[in-house]
Design an enzyme around this catalytic site. Structure first.
Site, PDB file in Angstrom:
ATOM      1  N   HIS A  58       5.325   5.853  11.443  1.00  0.00           N
ATOM      2  CA  HIS A  58       4.796   5.681  10.084  1.00  0.00           C
ATOM      3  C   HIS A  58       3.848   6.872   9.846  1.00  0.00           C
ATOM      4  O   HIS A  58       2.629   6.713   9.804  1.00  0.00           O
ATOM      5  CB  HIS A  58       4.055   4.343  10.004  1.00  0.00           C
ATOM      6  CG  HIS A  58       3.761   3.853   8.619  1.00  0.00           C
ATOM      7  ND1 HIS A  58       3.905   4.637   7.489  1.00  0.00           N
ATOM      8  CD2 HIS A  58       3.316   2.647   8.189  1.00  0.00           C
ATOM      9  CE1 HIS A  58       3.559   3.922   6.427  1.00  0.00           C
ATOM     10  NE2 HIS A  58       3.198   2.708   6.829  1.00  0.00           N
ATOM     11  N   ARG A  70       0.801  -1.228   0.000  1.00  0.00           N
ATOM     12  CA  ARG A  70       0.000   0.000   0.000  1.00  0.00           C
ATOM     13  C   ARG A  70       0.830   1.272   0.000  1.00  0.00           C
ATOM     14  O   ARG A  70       0.557   2.203  -0.760  1.00  0.00           O
ATOM     15  CB  ARG A  70      -0.913   0.051   1.249  1.00  0.00           C
ATOM     16  CG  ARG A  70      -2.181  -0.702   1.135  1.00  0.00           C
ATOM     17  CD  ARG A  70      -2.550  -1.258   2.485  1.00  0.00           C
ATOM     18  NE  ARG A  70      -1.553  -2.255   2.831  1.00  0.00           N
ATOM     19  CZ  ARG A  70      -1.643  -3.534   2.453  1.00  0.00           C
ATOM     20  NH1 ARG A  70      -2.678  -3.949   1.816  1.00  0.00           N
ATOM     21  NH2 ARG A  70      -0.678  -4.393   2.741  1.00  0.00           N
ATOM     22  N   THR A  71       1.806   1.336   0.897  1.00  0.00           N
ATOM     23  CA  THR A  71       2.509   2.614   1.072  1.00  0.00           C
ATOM     24  C   THR A  71       3.250   2.982  -0.211  1.00  0.00           C
ATOM     25  O   THR A  71       3.138   4.101  -0.714  1.00  0.00           O
ATOM     26  CB  THR A  71       3.483   2.520   2.264  1.00  0.00           C
ATOM     27  OG1 THR A  71       2.768   2.011   3.390  1.00  0.00           O
ATOM     28  CG2 THR A  71       4.064   3.878   2.604  1.00  0.00           C
ATOM     29  N   ARG A 111      11.272   3.786   3.158  1.00  0.00           N
ATOM     30  CA  ARG A 111      10.969   2.832   4.245  1.00  0.00           C
ATOM     31  C   ARG A 111      12.265   2.099   4.581  1.00  0.00           C
ATOM     32  O   ARG A 111      12.964   1.620   3.674  1.00  0.00           O
ATOM     33  CB  ARG A 111       9.885   1.835   3.836  1.00  0.00           C
ATOM     34  CG  ARG A 111       9.707   0.717   4.866  1.00  0.00           C
ATOM     35  CD  ARG A 111       8.495  -0.129   4.586  1.00  0.00           C
ATOM     36  NE  ARG A 111       7.268   0.611   4.859  1.00  0.00           N
ATOM     37  CZ  ARG A 111       6.054   0.075   4.801  1.00  0.00           C
ATOM     38  NH1 ARG A 111       5.907  -1.195   4.504  1.00  0.00           N
ATOM     39  NH2 ARG A 111       4.982   0.804   5.048  1.00  0.00           N
ATOM     40  N   LYS A 124      26.041  -4.253  -1.895  1.00  0.00           N
ATOM     41  CA  LYS A 124      27.513  -4.319  -2.031  1.00  0.00           C
ATOM     42  C   LYS A 124      28.199  -3.569  -0.895  1.00  0.00           C
ATOM     43  O   LYS A 124      29.422  -3.417  -0.907  1.00  0.00           O
ATOM     44  CB  LYS A 124      27.941  -3.678  -3.360  1.00  0.00           C
ATOM     45  CG  LYS A 124      27.333  -4.270  -4.603  1.00  0.00           C
ATOM     46  CD  LYS A 124      27.818  -3.460  -5.822  1.00  0.00           C
ATOM     47  CE  LYS A 124      26.854  -3.576  -6.975  1.00  0.00           C
ATOM     48  NZ  LYS A 124      27.079  -2.507  -7.973  1.00  0.00           N
TER      49      LYS A 124
HETATM   50  N1   CP Z   1      -0.046  -0.117   5.966  1.00  0.00           N
HETATM   51  C1   CP Z   1       1.133  -0.367   5.350  1.00  0.00           C
HETATM   52  O1   CP Z   1       2.174   0.229   5.680  1.00  0.00           O
HETATM   53  O2   CP Z   1       1.045  -1.311   4.370  1.00  0.00           O
HETATM   54  P1   CP Z   1       2.242  -1.776   3.462  1.00  0.00           P
HETATM   55  O3   CP Z   1       3.246  -2.464   4.363  1.00  0.00           O
HETATM   56  O4   CP Z   1       1.646  -2.707   2.445  1.00  0.00           O
HETATM   57  O5   CP Z   1       2.868  -0.565   2.840  1.00  0.00           O
END
Ligand code: CP
Length: 308
Positions: free
Chosen positions: A129, A51-52, A101, A80
């Site tokens: 998050h 999703r993110t 991320r 590497k």
């Molecule tokens: N909610 C969320 O962070 O989903 P993903 O890990 O799929 O990005």
């Protein structure tokens, strides 16, 4: 130049949160605008995501920007031995914004300190998050008509769940009462309970997850037990099936109750709940597109008057 990075939800004041919700509403009304024509957005995902990453990339595409990046760090020079600092400096010379991320807590803060372009934290370990929190706040606002004085029940992995940590901190402006429902192994960490006490946030802790306990909930925020964060897999096996929401548990809940989940789910929400009008998790994920359009515009310095 002002650093426009979004690293932690605590970077946002109450006024900024409400402003970002307003902006997201405008994008929901009309998501296809070429406001970021000529911009390049980099999405660097050192951990898996559906999703993110895809909603940030969709947001960029619908705003007319182009996207570069990776979803598998094994296919990059970090495999590497290239350091995060060097990776960030390199990508900064290609892109106008970096959405990242990373599995290490604090990685986004570090990146924002070395990068000349804005960093958007798309999740750093068990820490924060913030873009998820913006879509959660938008979802709560849309379904409840307010963010004020709500009973919010957080259920499941409250130890490693970065989404519940970010949400808790964001709600400090809005007088919530939190109920933390978790087994001993996944309780809300002491530092977040201390944060509640310091910010006059009421909270109650439970280990049972029953119909009676959730009867007063306005928001039931379910979470997945995060296998990838456990160092002891025996402990994961002990807790992985501990709470499962079933449709019959909703019979005596409030009419305004909405069930949220950052997703992905494993088994903590039974499939029969999906048909309930109180299930909101798929719409919640959709709201991520609009919330992230607002975030990309904001970190690039666009104001409300630019998007109207
Ligand atoms: N909610 C969320 O962070 O989903 P993903 O890990 O799929 O990005």
């Amino acid at each position: 130049m002002e650093n426009k990075s979004l690293v932690s939800i605590t970077d946002y004041s109450k006024e900024k949160i409400l402003y970002m919700i307003d902006m997201a509403q405008h994008f929901e009304a009309d998501p296809n605008r070429k406001l970021l024509d000529g911009k390049v957005i980099a999405t660097l995902f050192f951990e898996p995501s559906t999703r993110t990453r895809l909603s940030f990339e969709t947001a960029a595409n619908r705003l007319g920007a182009r996207v570069i990046g990776f979803s598998d760090p094994k296919a990059t020079s970090s495999s590497k031995g290239e350091t995060l600092k060097d990776t960030i400096l390199m990508v900064s010379s290609y892109a106008d914004v970096i959405v990242m991320r990373h599995y290490l807590e604090g990685a986004a803060r570090f990146a924002s300190e070395v990068a000349p372009v804005p960093i958007v934290n798309a999740g750093d370990g068990a820490n924060q998050h913030p873009s998820q929190t913006m879509l959660d706040l938008y979802s709560i606002y849309k379904t409840q008509g307010t963010l004020e004085n709500l009973n919010i029940f957080l259920v499941g992995d409250l130890k490693y769940g970065r989404t519940v940590h970010s949400l808790l901190m964001a709600m400090r402006h809005f007088h919530p009462t939190f109920h933390f429902i978790a087994p001993e192994e996944m309780k809300m960490p002491e530092e977040y309970k201390l944060y509640c006490r310091q910010n006059q946030i009421r909270y109650v802790e439970h280990t049972d997850f029953t119909e009676e306990i959730i009867a007063e909930a306005d928001i039931l925020y379910m979470t997945r037990v995060q296998r990838e964060r456990f160092t002891d897999l025996m402990e994961y096996e002990r807790v992985k099936n501990v709470y499962i929401l079933k449709k019959k548990m909703l019979e005596n809940t409030r009419p305004n109750l909405r069930i949220l989940h950052p997703l992905p789910r494993v088994n903590e929400i039974a499939y029969d709940v999906d048909d309930s009008p109180k299930a909101y998790y798929f719409q919640q994920a959709r709201n991520g597109l609009y919330a992230r359009q607002a975030i990309l515009c904001d970190v690039l310095g666009l104001r409300m008057e630019d998007i109207l």
